[in-house]
Design a protein around this motif. Structure first.
Motif, PDB file in Angstrom:
ATOM      1  N   ALA A 202      -5.257  13.754  -6.674  1.00  0.00           N
ATOM      2  CA  ALA A 202      -5.097  13.334  -5.115  1.00  0.00           C
ATOM      3  C   ALA A 202      -6.009  12.030  -4.856  1.00  0.00           C
ATOM      4  CB  ALA A 202      -5.471  14.618  -4.450  1.00  0.00           C
ATOM      5  N   GLN A 203      -7.276  12.293  -5.384  1.00  0.00           N
ATOM      6  CA  GLN A 203      -8.162  11.059  -5.030  1.00  0.00           C
ATOM      7  C   GLN A 203      -7.461   9.789  -5.284  1.00  0.00           C
ATOM      8  OE1 GLN A 203     -11.772  11.503  -7.182  1.00  0.00           O
ATOM      9  NE2 GLN A 203     -12.666   9.482  -6.414  1.00  0.00           N
ATOM     10  N   VAL A 204      -7.191   9.607  -6.490  1.00  0.00           N
ATOM     11  CA  VAL A 204      -6.564   8.308  -7.254  1.00  0.00           C
ATOM     12  C   VAL A 204      -5.302   7.831  -6.341  1.00  0.00           C
ATOM     13  CG1 VAL A 204      -5.347   6.988  -8.861  1.00  0.00           C
ATOM     14  CG2 VAL A 204      -7.386   8.520  -9.419  1.00  0.00           C
ATOM     15  N   MET A 205      -4.607   8.698  -6.034  1.00  0.00           N
ATOM     16  CA  MET A 205      -3.419   8.242  -5.177  1.00  0.00           C
ATOM     17  C   MET A 205      -3.551   7.835  -3.859  1.00  0.00           C
ATOM     18  SD  MET A 205      -0.862   8.437  -7.372  1.00  0.00           S
ATOM     19  CE  MET A 205       0.456   8.371  -6.726  1.00  0.00           C
ATOM     20  N   GLY A 206      -4.454   8.769  -3.390  1.00  0.00           N
ATOM     21  CA  GLY A 206      -4.895   8.604  -2.066  1.00  0.00           C
ATOM     22  C   GLY A 206      -5.513   7.183  -1.756  1.00  0.00           C
ATOM     23  N   GLU A 207      -6.445   6.981  -2.679  1.00  0.00           N
ATOM     24  CA  GLU A 207      -7.388   5.555  -2.479  1.00  0.00           C
ATOM     25  C   GLU A 207      -6.305   4.504  -2.693  1.00  0.00           C
ATOM     26  OE1 GLU A 207     -10.561   5.838  -5.176  1.00  0.00           O
ATOM     27  OE2 GLU A 207     -11.867   7.260  -4.215  1.00  0.00           O
ATOM     28  N   ALA A 208      -5.313   4.791  -3.490  1.00  0.00           N
ATOM     29  CA  ALA A 208      -4.477   3.404  -3.778  1.00  0.00           C
ATOM     30  C   ALA A 208      -3.522   3.232  -2.740  1.00  0.00           C
ATOM     31  CB  ALA A 208      -3.580   3.690  -4.999  1.00  0.00           C
ATOM     32  N   TYR A 209      -3.173   4.666  -2.017  1.00  0.00           N
ATOM     33  CA  TYR A 209      -2.188   4.496  -0.993  1.00  0.00           C
ATOM     34  C   TYR A 209      -2.921   3.825   0.329  1.00  0.00           C
ATOM     35  CZ  TYR A 209       0.502   6.430   3.102  1.00  0.00           C
ATOM     36  OH  TYR A 209       1.454   6.607   4.266  1.00  0.00           O
ATOM     37  N   ALA A 210      -4.191   4.160   0.512  1.00  0.00           N
ATOM     38  CA  ALA A 210      -4.901   3.636   1.723  1.00  0.00           C
ATOM     39  C   ALA A 210      -5.006   2.083   1.384  1.00  0.00           C
ATOM     40  CB  ALA A 210      -6.195   4.406   1.716  1.00  0.00           C
ATOM     41  N   ALA A 211      -5.460   1.541   0.339  1.00  0.00           N
ATOM     42  CA  ALA A 211      -5.334   0.258   0.010  1.00  0.00           C
ATOM     43  C   ALA A 211      -4.264  -0.275   0.155  1.00  0.00           C
ATOM     44  CB  ALA A 211      -5.837   0.171  -1.529  1.00  0.00           C
ATOM     45  N   LEU A 212      -3.076   0.042  -0.250  1.00  0.00           N
ATOM     46  CA  LEU A 212      -1.419  -0.608  -0.016  1.00  0.00           C
ATOM     47  C   LEU A 212      -1.497  -0.827   1.359  1.00  0.00           C
ATOM     48  CD1 LEU A 212       0.809  -1.894  -1.150  1.00  0.00           C
ATOM     49  CD2 LEU A 212       1.903   0.550  -1.211  1.00  0.00           C
ATOM     50  N   GLN A 213      -1.668   0.346   2.327  1.00  0.00           N
ATOM     51  CA  GLN A 213      -1.448   0.435   3.727  1.00  0.00           C
ATOM     52  C   GLN A 213      -2.523  -0.660   4.201  1.00  0.00           C
ATOM     53  OE1 GLN A 213      -2.519   4.507   4.908  1.00  0.00           O
ATOM     54  NE2 GLN A 213      -0.626   4.696   5.659  1.00  0.00           N
ATOM     55  N   TRP A 214      -3.735  -1.041   3.754  1.00  0.00           N
ATOM     56  CA  TRP A 214      -4.538  -1.816   4.580  1.00  0.00           C
ATOM     57  C   TRP A 214      -3.987  -3.349   4.026  1.00  0.00           C
ATOM     58  CZ3 TRP A 214      -7.660  -6.030   2.863  1.00  0.00           C
ATOM     59  CH2 TRP A 214      -8.431  -6.377   4.045  1.00  0.00           C
ATOM     60  N   ARG A 215      -3.531  -3.586   2.782  1.00  0.00           N
ATOM     61  CA  ARG A 215      -3.141  -4.924   2.619  1.00  0.00           C
ATOM     62  C   ARG A 215      -1.967  -5.094   3.187  1.00  0.00           C
ATOM     63  NH1 ARG A 215      -4.538  -4.429  -4.043  1.00  0.00           N
ATOM     64  NH2 ARG A 215      -6.997  -4.948  -3.569  1.00  0.00           N
ATOM     65  N   ALA A 216      -1.057  -4.193   3.419  1.00  0.00           N
ATOM     66  CA  ALA A 216       0.234  -4.340   3.853  1.00  0.00           C
ATOM     67  C   ALA A 216       0.253  -4.692   5.512  1.00  0.00           C
ATOM     68  CB  ALA A 216       1.172  -3.459   3.918  1.00  0.00           C
ATOM     69  N   GLY A 217      -0.912  -3.655   6.189  1.00  0.00           N
ATOM     70  CA  GLY A 217      -1.150  -4.147   7.434  1.00  0.00           C
ATOM     71  C   GLY A 217      -1.731  -5.545   7.950  1.00  0.00           C
ATOM     72  N   SER A 218      -2.673  -6.006   6.805  1.00  0.00           N
ATOM     73  CA  SER A 218      -3.331  -7.205   6.883  1.00  0.00           C
ATOM     74  C   SER A 218      -2.328  -8.468   6.493  1.00  0.00           C
ATOM     75  CB  SER A 218      -4.454  -7.424   6.053  1.00  0.00           C
ATOM     76  OG  SER A 218      -5.377  -6.286   6.462  1.00  0.00           O
ATOM     77  N   GLY A 219      -1.255  -8.239   5.881  1.00  0.00           N
ATOM     78  CA  GLY A 219      -0.281  -9.208   5.630  1.00  0.00           C
ATOM     79  C   GLY A 219      -0.758  -9.826   4.237  1.00  0.00           C
ATOM     80  N   GLU A 220      -1.510  -9.206   3.512  1.00  0.00           N
ATOM     81  CA  GLU A 220      -1.741  -9.666   2.159  1.00  0.00           C
ATOM     82  C   GLU A 220      -0.828  -9.461   1.201  1.00  0.00           C
ATOM     83  OE1 GLU A 220      -5.498  -8.455   0.583  1.00  0.00           O
ATOM     84  OE2 GLU A 220      -6.667  -8.783   2.418  1.00  0.00           O
ATOM     85  N   PRO A 221      -0.512 -10.446   0.213  1.00  0.00           N
ATOM     86  CA  PRO A 221       0.483 -10.112  -1.019  1.00  0.00           C
ATOM     87  C   PRO A 221       0.061  -8.889  -1.714  1.00  0.00           C
ATOM     88  CG  PRO A 221      -0.961 -12.043  -1.384  1.00  0.00           C
ATOM     89  CD  PRO A 221      -1.419 -11.527  -0.073  1.00  0.00           C
ATOM     90  N   THR A 222       1.039  -7.994  -2.077  1.00  0.00           N
ATOM     91  CA  THR A 222       0.574  -7.075  -3.144  1.00  0.00           C
ATOM     92  C   THR A 222       1.750  -6.683  -4.133  1.00  0.00           C
ATOM     93  OG1 THR A 222       2.103  -5.495  -1.738  1.00  0.00           O
ATOM     94  CG2 THR A 222      -0.296  -5.468  -0.826  1.00  0.00           C
ATOM     95  N   LEU A 223       1.199  -6.237  -5.239  1.00  0.00           N
ATOM     96  CA  LEU A 223       1.995  -5.909  -6.349  1.00  0.00           C
ATOM     97  C   LEU A 223       2.943  -4.778  -6.030  1.00  0.00           C
ATOM     98  CD1 LEU A 223       2.720  -6.108  -9.268  1.00  0.00           C
ATOM     99  CD2 LEU A 223       0.669  -4.420  -9.751  1.00  0.00           C
ATOM    100  N   LEU A 224       2.423  -4.036  -5.217  1.00  0.00           N
ATOM    101  CA  LEU A 224       3.308  -2.866  -4.744  1.00  0.00           C
ATOM    102  C   LEU A 224       3.965  -3.234  -3.693  1.00  0.00           C
ATOM    103  CD1 LEU A 224       0.827   0.514  -5.346  1.00  0.00           C
ATOM    104  CD2 LEU A 224       2.529  -0.634  -6.851  1.00  0.00           C
ATOM    105  N   ASP A 225       5.626  -2.674  -3.515  1.00  0.00           N
ATOM    106  CA  ASP A 225       6.159  -3.054  -2.421  1.00  0.00           C
ATOM    107  C   ASP A 225       5.618  -2.483  -1.164  1.00  0.00           C
ATOM    108  OD1 ASP A 225       8.258  -2.916  -0.341  1.00  0.00           O
ATOM    109  OD2 ASP A 225       9.755  -3.075  -1.790  1.00  0.00           O
ATOM    110  N   PRO A 226       5.200  -3.115  -0.261  1.00  0.00           N
ATOM    111  CA  PRO A 226       4.634  -2.671   1.162  1.00  0.00           C
ATOM    112  C   PRO A 226       5.461  -1.476   1.768  1.00  0.00           C
ATOM    113  CG  PRO A 226       4.707  -4.984   1.333  1.00  0.00           C
ATOM    114  CD  PRO A 226       5.619  -4.817   0.196  1.00  0.00           C
ATOM    115  N   TYR A 227       6.789  -1.192   1.317  1.00  0.00           N
ATOM    116  CA  TYR A 227       7.457  -0.002   1.698  1.00  0.00           C
ATOM    117  C   TYR A 227       6.603   1.053   1.204  1.00  0.00           C
ATOM    118  CZ  TYR A 227      11.282   3.264   2.479  1.00  0.00           C
ATOM    119  OH  TYR A 227      11.949   4.450   2.803  1.00  0.00           O
ATOM    120  N   GLY A 228       6.054   1.297   0.157  1.00  0.00           N
ATOM    121  CA  GLY A 228       5.253   2.289  -0.240  1.00  0.00           C
ATOM    122  C   GLY A 228       3.997   2.595   0.658  1.00  0.00           C
TER     123      GLY A 228
END
Length: 274
Positions: A202-228
């Motif tokens: 839960a900790q690892v997935m939660g932190e990675a999910y939050a990081a993707l949300q932040w990057r997607a919201g900031s318009g930063e390029p991400t390895l994971l699809d922003p849809y995630g």
């Protein structure tokens, strides 16, 4: 006499039902031991190049899982599509990649795979403010339903198999949802093995999910699809796509997430040959 016969029949039925799990295990063991037909091997070579990356023992296990999948799951063609062995094998190979290290049941919650020629339209209603109901039409390539059906666009399933290193794979995505559903409502928390610490997961997935949300919201390029970033269930499915298709990059850029998924799937695709 009639009562005795009834009781004997009821007893026989009870014994037969009680032995069903054992008979299912034996049937699956026989299926796993069968070699994949040469025609199916040819389909894999032509359509699913990712299979060639697998170490030989793992490939044999994948083929065993495919035998069970193809024996137990019903394929249904939609919008006039006639389902062929090629379609069944291509879908089964990609789906069973998620279970290549396992020996238990093969997606027990999935009964049917509905195949459309291409993207399909779904129409749903959703409640709005003041009790107003809104009609929505969406064009989808795939969907996983909690009552035992996976819906796929054949064109997208085939394209995902043909390009195994772009980080996008429809079949992997939807069958990751199927694993998620095994724990109940899809929420990014599938049934974990006994060796996985649920708090660490839960900790690892939660932190990675939050990081993707932040990057997607900031318009930063991400390895994971922003849809995630849309919700934890989609994050788990998107992360699974990248885990199998771009494992080296995922391990380098998101080491903790890669390790969590490697533990969950009991696989290490970063070590497979390129």
């Amino acid at each position: 006499m009639a009562l005795i016969l009834f009781l004997l029949g009821a007893l026989a039925l009870a014994v037969w039902l009680a032995s069903a799990p054992r008979r299912a295990r034996r049937r699956r063991a026989r299926l796993r031991a069968q070699p994949l037909p040469a025609a199916w091997q040819a389909i894999l070579a032509a359509r699913v190049p990712a299979v060639a990356r697998l170490p030989a023992p793992l490939r044999r296990r994948l083929e065993g899982q495919m035998q069970i999948f193809l024996a137990e799951k019903r394929f249904v063609g939609c919008d006039g599509l006639v389902v062929s062995d090629e379609m069944r094998v291509v879908v089964a190979a990609q789906a069973c990649l998620l279970l290549a290290s396992r020996t238990g049941e093969v997606f027990p919650g999935v009964r049917e795979i509905l195949l459309y020629p291409g993207a399909f339209v779904v129409q749903r209603t959703r409640p709005g403010a003041a009790g107003v109901v809104h009609e929505e039409r969406r064009v989808l390539a795939g969907e996983a339903w909690s009552h035992g059906q996976i819906v796929l666009s054949w064109a997208d399933a085939l394209a995902g198999a043909a390009t195994p290193d772009d980080g996008h794979n429809l079949v992997i995505h939807e069958f990751a949802h199927a694993l998620d559903h095994e724990a109940g409502a899809a929420n990014g928390a599938p049934v974990l093995g006994p060796r996985i610490d649920p708090r660490r997961w839960a900790q690892v997935m939660g932190e990675a999910y939050a990081a993707l949300q932040w990057r997607a919201g900031s318009g930063e390029p991400t390895l994971l699809d922003p849809y995630g970033a849309s919700d934890p269930a989609e994050f788990f499915a998107v992360a699974s796509e990248v885990f199998f298709e771009q494992p080296t990059r995922l391990a380098a850029e998101h080491a903790a997430l890669y390790r969590a998924l490697a533990d969950f799937y009991a696989l290490d695709p970063a070590g497979w040959r390129p």
